[in-house]
Design a protein around this motif. Structure first.
Motif: not given
Length: 306
Positions: A239, A243-244, A247, A266, A300, A303-304
């Motif tokens: 991540a 991206e972190v 979130a 998100w 993150a 999610r990625r």
């Protein structure tokens, strides 16, 4: 002319004579007021100016920072030079970023008068620290500053992002802000600044400072915050910082909601948020204030990879 960007206001045609060096080469309350009078400077709320007038405080900041030989330091908001003069004898190079054109113009003369043996270590950039993208001299290894209260967190996070060579941060900020920056998960003041500072490394409250060390004295106490930077391998984490942080922003935008609900936008939907949370090993009923930076990183990354 002072090097640096952002010179939107004219500099004075002449620089008033700097004060004579007092014992120890540091500015005390008398020298601060004399220098301000000579420059025609009155501290302004616009730029969050509260000048440190206590020599013991600037020495304490330098000690708490741990900087020394081999360090290239960046200082934001040097003002009349109280902390600058305490840093110069112990570091190899000091770049200061000052938004006030009068103060930026006057500082080299003050240093030349009070610490001439260290004057070549100083570089002055007249700019807004939030607009600085490069600095003269060697890559900075430390940020040490008495920061204007109104921009403290953005300045710290911006400089950490733009200058990955930084390994230490020691800043004096409003005590309430210091507590937020260094708060652990579960604390009442834990939030976005806490997590984002922790991304860069362990963050702690390194001391409390009273009001009477400033001129003018603020209405609140101050705190010292120290960050010991530990670079993260984003590829290994799965991540990126952006991206972190996205979130984190989403989780705390609606603090009272569970992460499943708060992260719906998100993630794209509440079910997608729940899927990412479960994949990251996080109970979807958890709230943002219970999650540490490592939890947000796992989230993150999940999610990625979804």
């Amino acid at each position: 002319m002072v090097p640096g960007a952002g010179q939107n206001e004219p500099m004075p045609e002449t620089t008033p004579a700097p004060p004579e060096a007092p014992d120890g080469g540091l500015l005390g309350p008398v020298q601060i007021r004399e220098l301000a009078d000579r420059l025609g400077v009155s501290p302004t709320k616009q730029w969050g100016q509260n000048f440190v007038i206590d020599k013991g405080t600037v020495r304490r900041i330098v000690r708490a920072s741990g900087v020394g030989a081999g360090d290239a330091v960046v200082e934001v908001g040097p003002g009349l030079g109280s902390l600058t003069l305490a840093l110069l004898p112990v570091v190899d190079h000091l770049t200061v970023v000052e938004i006030d054109p009068r103060l930026a113009e006057a500082l080299p003369g003050t240093v030349e008068a009070m610490a001439p043996q260290h004057a070549t270590r100083l570089e002055v950039v007249h700019s807004d620290a939030l607009q600085v993208t490069e600095l003269p001299g060697p890559a900075p290894t430390a940020l040490v500053a008495n920061l204007p209260y109104n921009v403290a967190v953005p300045v710290v996070l911006t400089l950490l992002e733009r200058f990955p060579s930084l390994r230490t941060v020691l800043v004096m900020v409003q005590l309430e802000v210091a507590e937020r920056m260094s708060a652990p998960p579960g604390s009442k003041v834990y939030g976005v600044p806490s997590v984002k500072c922790a991304w860069y490394g362990p963050t702690r409250l390194a001391g409390r400072i009273g009001r009477n060390v400033f001129w003018p004295a603020p209405n609140v106490d101050s705190g010292l915050v120290r960050i010991d930077v530990e670079p993260r391998d984003e590829a290994a984490l799965g991540a990126r910082r952006e991206e972190v942080f996205a979130a984190v922003d989403a989780a705390f935008a609606q603090r009272r909601k569970t992460l499943r609900a708060a992260l719906a936008g998100w993630a794209g939907s509440a079910p997608a948020a729940e899927e990412a949370l479960v994949a990251a090993g996080i109970d979807p009923r958890t709230r943002g204030e219970a999650l540490d930076v490592d939890g947000f990183i796992r989230l993150a990354a999940a999610r990625r990879s979804a």
